[in-house]
Design an enzyme around this catalytic site. Structure first.
Site, mmCIF file in Angstrom:
data_model
loop_
_atom_site.group_PDB
_atom_site.id
_atom_site.type_symbol
_atom_site.label_atom_id
_atom_site.label_comp_id
_atom_site.label_asym_id
_atom_site.label_seq_id
_atom_site.Cartn_x
_atom_site.Cartn_y
_atom_site.Cartn_z
ATOM 1 N N ASP A 157 24.073 -13.455 -34.643
ATOM 2 C CA ASP A 157 25.328 -13.684 -33.914
ATOM 3 C C ASP A 157 25.014 -13.734 -32.413
ATOM 4 O OD1 ASP A 157 26.202 -13.093 -36.529
ATOM 5 O OD2 ASP A 157 28.015 -12.089 -35.827
ATOM 6 N N LYS A 220 32.426 -18.083 -33.929
ATOM 7 C CA LYS A 220 33.019 -16.742 -33.979
ATOM 8 C C LYS A 220 33.803 -16.524 -32.692
ATOM 9 C CE LYS A 220 31.220 -11.941 -33.932
ATOM 10 N NZ LYS A 220 30.029 -11.091 -34.139
ATOM 11 N N LYS A 256 34.498 -17.112 -38.007
ATOM 12 C CA LYS A 256 34.493 -15.638 -38.019
ATOM 13 C C LYS A 256 35.356 -15.091 -36.879
ATOM 14 C CE LYS A 256 31.360 -11.633 -37.565
ATOM 15 N NZ LYS A 256 29.968 -11.152 -37.448
#
Ligand SMILES: O=C[C@H](O)COP(=O)(O)O
Length: 303
Positions: A157, A220, A256
């Site tokens: 991430d 995300k 996300k």
């Protein structure tokens, strides 16, 4: 037929490999209708109230969670306990598991060693690339990704370069994400836009588009460390970019939402939004995750 496939493939390769600023500007020059967003938000909130009464939906939410700890005082004991919890979060059903655990790079080896010792199978996500600010040289951000993957992370991430985004330098945002994708090797790349720092919905769309073009597997919303984290409004914009990319290329990018999502009803509002904008086929852990450190407790309470 063959030439249609060929031209589709070359279009797709072009999109993946070069950053054409003029194409980019054309693609991202769009406004978002605040009335439409309000309407979609109200619908998603209403649907979430229905979904939260369903045990099946609550169990699915557990499967979407990237069970997270991202604290300065994280220890080996804390992350191994997190992993124990993520592989068996619901005592009444051993088949229920979280989507992944998510930890800082320095804790990945602890998680991996515990996983090996216990014979668990679960995705290990590591934040990397100077999370959460991203205010580090690209060389160190890339090295951090490579080391986290070498230690056992299967998902990375990263954060985009908000300084470049706010300077309207989308070529740099694209080039860096592309380099980070390459540093991930076989690990999946989730690109965090840090939407709470992007100042406008149009910038959220631009950041989504640059990240998708650069090969992100997921986009995300937030790190959980910005003042404003996941919201339905920015999620709608990001999902619109994912939808557009799918229309153009047939490729599915995951989504996300993360940061500040603490209740089952909030989580299910994102589920309802994804269902509304992208359809049910996005509602599985390979295309939808929720990044959260404290959501699981509320979901278990409601079961
Ligand atoms: O990516 C995950 C987030 O950092 C989690 O944020 P949270 O602690 O607000 O749930």
């Amino acid at each position: 037929m063959v030439s249609m496939v060929g031209s589709f493939l070359s279009f797709f390769r072009d999109y993946q490999q070069r950053f054409d600023l003029a194409d980019f500007e054309r693609e991202v020059s769009r406004d978002f209708d605040s009335q439409e967003i309000t309407k979609v938000t109200e619908e998603a909130e209403k649907r979430a109230k229905e979904l939260v009464t369903s045990k099946e939906e609550l169990l699915k939410v557990i499967g979407y969670i990237d069970l997270t700890t991202l604290a300065g005082d994280d220890t080996k004991d804390r992350v191994t306990a997190l992993l124990d919890r993520a592989v068996a979060p619901y005592a009444k059903d051993a088949a229920v598991k979280c989507g992944a655990v998510c930890v800082y790079p320095a804790r990945v080896a602890d998680v991996k060693a515990h996983m090996k010792k216990k014979g668990y199978k679960l995705n290990i996500a590591s934040v990397a690339a100077g999370f959460p600010s991203g205010q580090y040289r690209l060389e160190s951000r890339l090295l951090e990704i490579e080391l986290a993957v070498a230690d056992g992370a299967t998902e990375i991430d990263i954060v985009i370069n908000r300084a470049a985004a706010l300077d309207d330098d989308w070529t740099t945002v694209y080039n860096e994400v592309r380099a980070m994708k390459s540093a991930c090797g076989s690990a999946h790349l989730k690109t965090i836009l840090a939407t709470g720092e992007l100042k406008s919905l149009n910038n959220v769309y631009k950041a989504s588009w640059a990240s998708i073009l650069a090969g992100s597997d997921f986009i995300k919303t937030s790190t959980g460390k910005e003042t404003v984290n996941a919201t339905i409004e920015v999620s709608f914009v990001m999902l619109s970019a994912i939808k557009r990319w799918h229309q153009l290329t047939g490729k599915k990018v995951g989504f996300k939402p993360a940061g500040g999502i603490k209740t089952a009803t909030e989580a299910l509002t994102y589920v309802a939004l994804v269902e509304k904008v992208l359809g049910k086929e996005w509602l599985n852990p390979s295309l939808f995750r929720i990044g959260a450190s404290s959501l699981l407790d509320d979901v278990l309470k409601k079961l």
